[in-house]
Design a protein around this motif. Structure first.
Motif, PDB file in Angstrom:
ATOM      1  N   GLU A  14      37.133  34.976  84.594  1.00 31.22           N
ATOM      2  CA  GLU A  14      37.166  34.148  86.288  1.00 31.22           C
ATOM      3  C   GLU A  14      37.064  32.977  86.379  1.00 31.22           C
ATOM      4  OE1 GLU A  14      33.770  36.356  87.849  1.00 31.22           O
ATOM      5  OE2 GLU A  14      34.620  38.347  87.792  1.00 31.22           O
ATOM      6  N   ASP A  15      36.245  32.067  85.559  1.00 34.89           N
ATOM      7  CA  ASP A  15      36.124  30.981  85.544  1.00 34.89           C
ATOM      8  C   ASP A  15      37.210  30.133  84.705  1.00 34.89           C
ATOM      9  OD1 ASP A  15      34.146  31.046  87.207  1.00 34.89           O
ATOM     10  OD2 ASP A  15      32.538  30.617  85.759  1.00 34.89           O
ATOM     11  N   ARG A  16      38.072  30.735  83.970  1.00 37.68           N
ATOM     12  CA  ARG A  16      39.013  30.425  82.962  1.00 37.68           C
ATOM     13  C   ARG A  16      38.476  29.489  81.912  1.00 37.68           C
ATOM     14  NH1 ARG A  16      44.247  28.255  85.735  1.00 37.68           N
ATOM     15  NH2 ARG A  16      45.223  29.152  83.824  1.00 37.68           N
ATOM     16  N   ILE A  17      37.386  29.894  81.145  1.00 36.95           N
ATOM     17  CA  ILE A  17      36.800  29.295  80.329  1.00 36.95           C
ATOM     18  C   ILE A  17      37.622  29.905  78.942  1.00 36.95           C
ATOM     19  CG2 ILE A  17      34.436  29.172  78.796  1.00 36.95           C
ATOM     20  CD1 ILE A  17      33.043  29.312  81.636  1.00 36.95           C
ATOM     21  N   LEU A  18      37.823  31.255  79.235  1.00 41.97           N
ATOM     22  CA  LEU A  18      38.719  32.159  78.236  1.00 41.97           C
ATOM     23  C   LEU A  18      39.979  32.367  79.062  1.00 41.97           C
ATOM     24  CD1 LEU A  18      35.989  34.421  76.537  1.00 41.97           C
ATOM     25  CD2 LEU A  18      36.993  32.223  75.736  1.00 41.97           C
ATOM     26  N   VAL A  19      40.902  32.010  78.271  1.00 46.20           N
ATOM     27  CA  VAL A  19      42.231  32.263  78.704  1.00 46.20           C
ATOM     28  C   VAL A  19      43.251  33.060  77.733  1.00 46.20           C
ATOM     29  CG1 VAL A  19      44.599  31.087  79.431  1.00 46.20           C
ATOM     30  CG2 VAL A  19      42.512  30.275  80.002  1.00 46.20           C
ATOM     31  N   GLY A  20      43.544  34.116  78.237  1.00 46.72           N
ATOM     32  CA  GLY A  20      44.300  34.996  76.948  1.00 46.72           C
ATOM     33  C   GLY A  20      43.797  36.615  76.892  1.00 46.72           C
ATOM     34  N   PRO A  21      43.859  37.305  75.876  1.00 45.28           N
ATOM     35  CA  PRO A  21      44.593  36.740  74.703  1.00 45.28           C
ATOM     36  C   PRO A  21      46.253  36.957  75.072  1.00 45.28           C
ATOM     37  CG  PRO A  21      43.741  39.011  74.561  1.00 45.28           C
ATOM     38  CD  PRO A  21      43.367  38.326  75.705  1.00 45.28           C
ATOM     39  N   TYR A  22      46.987  36.390  74.172  1.00 41.57           N
ATOM     40  CA  TYR A  22      48.673  36.356  74.230  1.00 41.57           C
ATOM     41  C   TYR A  22      49.181  36.542  72.833  1.00 41.57           C
ATOM     42  CZ  TYR A  22      47.903  34.486  78.959  1.00 41.57           C
ATOM     43  OH  TYR A  22      47.621  34.233  80.275  1.00 41.57           O
ATOM     44  N   LEU A  23      50.251  37.300  72.469  1.00 40.93           N
ATOM     45  CA  LEU A  23      50.637  37.615  71.517  1.00 40.93           C
ATOM     46  C   LEU A  23      51.738  36.398  71.341  1.00 40.93           C
ATOM     47  CD1 LEU A  23      51.307  41.417  70.844  1.00 40.93           C
ATOM     48  CD2 LEU A  23      49.295  39.835  70.055  1.00 40.93           C
ATOM     49  N   TYR A  24      52.158  35.792  70.117  1.00 39.74           N
ATOM     50  CA  TYR A  24      53.297  34.701  69.651  1.00 39.74           C
ATOM     51  C   TYR A  24      53.552  35.214  68.381  1.00 39.74           C
ATOM     52  CZ  TYR A  24      55.471  30.703  68.101  1.00 39.74           C
ATOM     53  OH  TYR A  24      56.480  29.893  67.811  1.00 39.74           O
ATOM     54  N   CYS A  25      55.037  35.041  68.392  1.00 37.75           N
ATOM     55  CA  CYS A  25      55.651  35.040  66.939  1.00 37.75           C
ATOM     56  C   CYS A  25      56.933  33.941  66.960  1.00 37.75           C
ATOM     57  CB  CYS A  25      56.185  36.437  66.475  1.00 37.75           C
ATOM     58  SG  CYS A  25      57.720  36.894  67.347  1.00 37.75           S
ATOM     59  N   ASN A  26      57.396  33.605  65.972  1.00 38.02           N
ATOM     60  CA  ASN A  26      58.611  32.956  65.760  1.00 38.02           C
ATOM     61  C   ASN A  26      59.669  33.346  66.241  1.00 38.02           C
ATOM     62  OD1 ASN A  26      60.608  31.440  65.110  1.00 38.02           O
ATOM     63  ND2 ASN A  26      59.965  30.330  63.200  1.00 38.02           N
ATOM     64  N   SER A  27      60.216  33.215  67.366  1.00 31.14           N
ATOM     65  CA  SER A  27      61.560  33.742  67.870  1.00 31.14           C
ATOM     66  C   SER A  27      62.460  33.100  68.062  1.00 31.14           C
ATOM     67  CB  SER A  27      61.139  34.594  69.244  1.00 31.14           C
ATOM     68  OG  SER A  27      60.581  33.813  70.052  1.00 31.14           O
ATOM     69  N   ASP A  28      62.910  32.014  67.285  1.00 35.83           N
ATOM     70  CA  ASP A  28      63.857  30.922  67.192  1.00 35.83           C
ATOM     71  C   ASP A  28      64.018  30.112  68.746  1.00 35.83           C
ATOM     72  OD1 ASP A  28      64.954  31.438  64.718  1.00 35.83           O
ATOM     73  OD2 ASP A  28      66.244  33.017  65.374  1.00 35.83           O
ATOM     74  N   MET A  29      63.079  29.702  69.169  1.00 32.83           N
ATOM     75  CA  MET A  29      62.820  28.851  70.277  1.00 32.83           C
ATOM     76  C   MET A  29      63.268  27.443  70.010  1.00 32.83           C
ATOM     77  SD  MET A  29      59.816  30.255  72.805  1.00 32.83           S
ATOM     78  CE  MET A  29      58.375  30.097  71.679  1.00 32.83           C
ATOM     79  N   LYS A  30      63.836  26.800  71.070  1.00 32.41           N
ATOM     80  CA  LYS A  30      64.015  25.487  70.827  1.00 32.41           C
ATOM     81  C   LYS A  30      63.669  24.531  71.770  1.00 32.41           C
ATOM     82  CE  LYS A  30      68.226  22.216  70.781  1.00 32.41           C
ATOM     83  NZ  LYS A  30      69.702  22.101  70.793  1.00 32.41           N
ATOM     84  N   VAL A  31      62.738  23.477  71.163  1.00 32.27           N
ATOM     85  CA  VAL A  31      62.035  22.650  71.934  1.00 32.27           C
ATOM     86  C   VAL A  31      62.788  21.280  71.907  1.00 32.27           C
ATOM     87  CG1 VAL A  31      59.767  21.587  72.264  1.00 32.27           C
ATOM     88  CG2 VAL A  31      60.034  24.021  71.635  1.00 32.27           C
ATOM     89  N   THR A  32      63.053  20.580  73.319  1.00 35.93           N
ATOM     90  CA  THR A  32      63.653  19.550  73.278  1.00 35.93           C
ATOM     91  C   THR A  32      62.991  18.598  74.135  1.00 35.93           C
ATOM     92  OG1 THR A  32      65.915  20.577  73.052  1.00 35.93           O
ATOM     93  CG2 THR A  32      65.755  18.132  73.890  1.00 35.93           C
ATOM     94  N   LEU A  33      62.707  17.351  73.838  1.00 33.95           N
ATOM     95  CA  LEU A  33      61.735  16.140  74.307  1.00 33.95           C
ATOM     96  C   LEU A  33      62.961  15.327  74.908  1.00 33.95           C
ATOM     97  CD1 LEU A  33      59.154  16.051  71.885  1.00 33.95           C
ATOM     98  CD2 LEU A  33      58.738  16.293  74.365  1.00 33.95           C
ATOM     99  N   HIS A  34      63.078  15.211  76.174  1.00 35.62           N
ATOM    100  CA  HIS A  34      64.103  14.510  76.853  1.00 35.62           C
ATOM    101  C   HIS A  34      63.516  13.228  77.120  1.00 35.62           C
ATOM    102  CE1 HIS A  34      67.097  17.989  77.325  1.00 35.62           C
ATOM    103  NE2 HIS A  34      66.000  18.481  77.242  1.00 35.62           N
ATOM    104  N   GLU A  35      64.299  11.885  77.143  1.00 37.61           N
ATOM    105  CA  GLU A  35      63.932  10.716  77.577  1.00 37.61           C
ATOM    106  C   GLU A  35      64.575  10.398  78.724  1.00 37.61           C
ATOM    107  OE1 GLU A  35      64.119   7.708  74.571  1.00 37.61           O
ATOM    108  OE2 GLU A  35      63.122   8.998  73.056  1.00 37.61           O
ATOM    109  N   GLU A  36      65.796  11.000  79.106  1.00 36.58           N
ATOM    110  CA  GLU A  36      66.412  10.586  80.216  1.00 36.58           C
ATOM    111  C   GLU A  36      65.984  11.243  81.406  1.00 36.58           C
ATOM    112  OE1 GLU A  36      68.620  14.006  78.320  1.00 36.58           O
ATOM    113  OE2 GLU A  36      67.853  12.025  77.452  1.00 36.58           O
ATOM    114  N   LYS A  37      65.995  11.178  82.663  1.00 32.61           N
ATOM    115  CA  LYS A  37      65.892  11.887  83.824  1.00 32.61           C
ATOM    116  C   LYS A  37      66.956  12.612  84.365  1.00 32.61           C
ATOM    117  CE  LYS A  37      61.999   9.023  85.206  1.00 32.61           C
ATOM    118  NZ  LYS A  37      61.795   8.277  84.038  1.00 32.61           N
ATOM    119  N   ASP A  38      67.885  13.665  83.558  1.00 35.68           N
ATOM    120  CA  ASP A  38      68.778  14.264  83.825  1.00 35.68           C
ATOM    121  C   ASP A  38      68.336  15.568  84.271  1.00 35.68           C
ATOM    122  OD1 ASP A  38      71.044  15.722  84.111  1.00 35.68           O
ATOM    123  OD2 ASP A  38      72.132  14.866  82.314  1.00 35.68           O
ATOM    124  N   VAL A  39      68.128  15.588  85.613  1.00 36.56           N
ATOM    125  CA  VAL A  39      67.448  16.900  86.203  1.00 36.56           C
ATOM    126  C   VAL A  39      68.221  18.224  85.962  1.00 36.56           C
ATOM    127  CG1 VAL A  39      66.351  18.021  88.204  1.00 36.56           C
ATOM    128  CG2 VAL A  39      65.925  15.537  87.691  1.00 36.56           C
TER     129      VAL A  39
END
Length: 292
Positions: free
Chosen positions: A56-81
């Motif tokens: 209730e107090d969100r001291i604990l959050v989850g559980p959630y499952l995760y596996c490698n599923s070919d996700m792509k993470v990109t960090l953008h420096e430009e502000k191209d919304v």
């Protein structure tokens, strides 16, 4: 009478550990864990109340499952919304980056992800310079360069991937998931027991409550990837650790941004990390970020 702070943290961290080890651990077993740690000479409320409160107090959050599923993470420096909003899920940032974007378009580059389980009592602090007591910890874990082992993508069939998508919350009712998939609940259970072996279980532990922390994204390059992971494990709260190409991405929960940056500044001066950049999240979809 409320539970004292030390006992409360011990119980909550024990619950976190139990859920990580078995995301479908029974309520009866969680009650047993509570009973082994509570002080029976004091009235702390029922076991159910003690179990419900950290969620209730969100001291604990989850559980959630995760596996490698070919996700792509990109960090953008430009502000191209428009470019960022055209695909995937994005977090707006202020600082060295404008956006962090997660998508399934193109070749995946997220080779490692973990929601770190912390320590109690804490072994290191996030806010503040490196203390004399912490230097022994640093000497131990940053003596030899070591890299993280990448997450292996599971070799599942289409039905197993579909079930994974529906069971990211692993405590969902098998019968309800079976109705959606139009298969018996026993088959859901059988497939789940097979896929969970290839997954990580994420459970966040935030002793002040999740909403009481500010968020900070820190990227760096380092040969001491295992050392960084051990540093995060020594904190008193959970942190995200990602590896994107050759970049470590830390998503931190802090109480003082300047003191947090001081810690990483000193680590940079020690030669542990380099090319350190930071971004302050603005419009975080907090629940969704936890299960990307």
């Amino acid at each position: 009478m409320p539970i004292d702070d030390k006992t409360r943290k011990q119980i909550n961290l024990a619950l976190c550990t139990a859920l990580q080890e078995n995301p479908r651990v029974t309520v009866k077993e969680l009650f047993r864990i509570i009973a082994s740690l509570r002080n029976w000479k004091k009235l702390h409320g029922s076991a159910q109340q003690i179990l419900d409160k950290p969620f209730e107090d969100r001291i604990l959050v989850g559980p959630y499952l995760y596996c490698n599923s070919d996700m792509k993470v990109t960090l953008h420096e430009e502000k191209d919304v428009e470019k960022v909003n055209s695909m995937g899920f994005a977090i707006s940032l202020v600082g060295n980056y404008s956006y962090l974007q997660v998508s399934r378009h193109g070749k995946g580059n997220l080779s490692y992800a973990e929601l770190i389980k912390p320590s109690f009592p804490e072994k290191v602090t996030l806010e503040g310079g490196i203390t004399d007591d912490e230097r022994a910890w640093f000497d131990q874990w940053f003596a030899t360069p070591k890299r993280l082992n990448p997450d292996i993508k599971p070799e599942w069939d289409d039905a197993e991937w579909e079930l994974y998508g529906l069971m990211r919350n692993p405590r969902q009712n098998f019968f309800e998931v079976g109705k959606e998939l139009r298969i018996p609940w026993e088959m859901v259970r059988e497939r789940f027991q097979r896929i969970v072996k290839d997954c990580k279980v994420f459970v966040g532990f935030f002793p002040l409550g999740y909403s009481q922390y500010d968020h900070l994204l820190v990227t760096m390059r380092t040969e001491y990837e295992i050392g960084i992971r051990e540093f995060l494990k020594g904190l008193d709260r959970s942190s995200w650790l990602f590896k994107v190409d050759d970049l470590l991405v830390l998503y931190l929960f802090h109480t003082h941004i300047n003191l947090t940056c001081l810690k990483f500044g000193e680590m940079n001066c020690m030669g542990i990390i380099e090319d350190v950049r930071v971004g302050i999240p603005l419009d975080v979809d907090k629940e969704r970020f936890l299960i990307v």
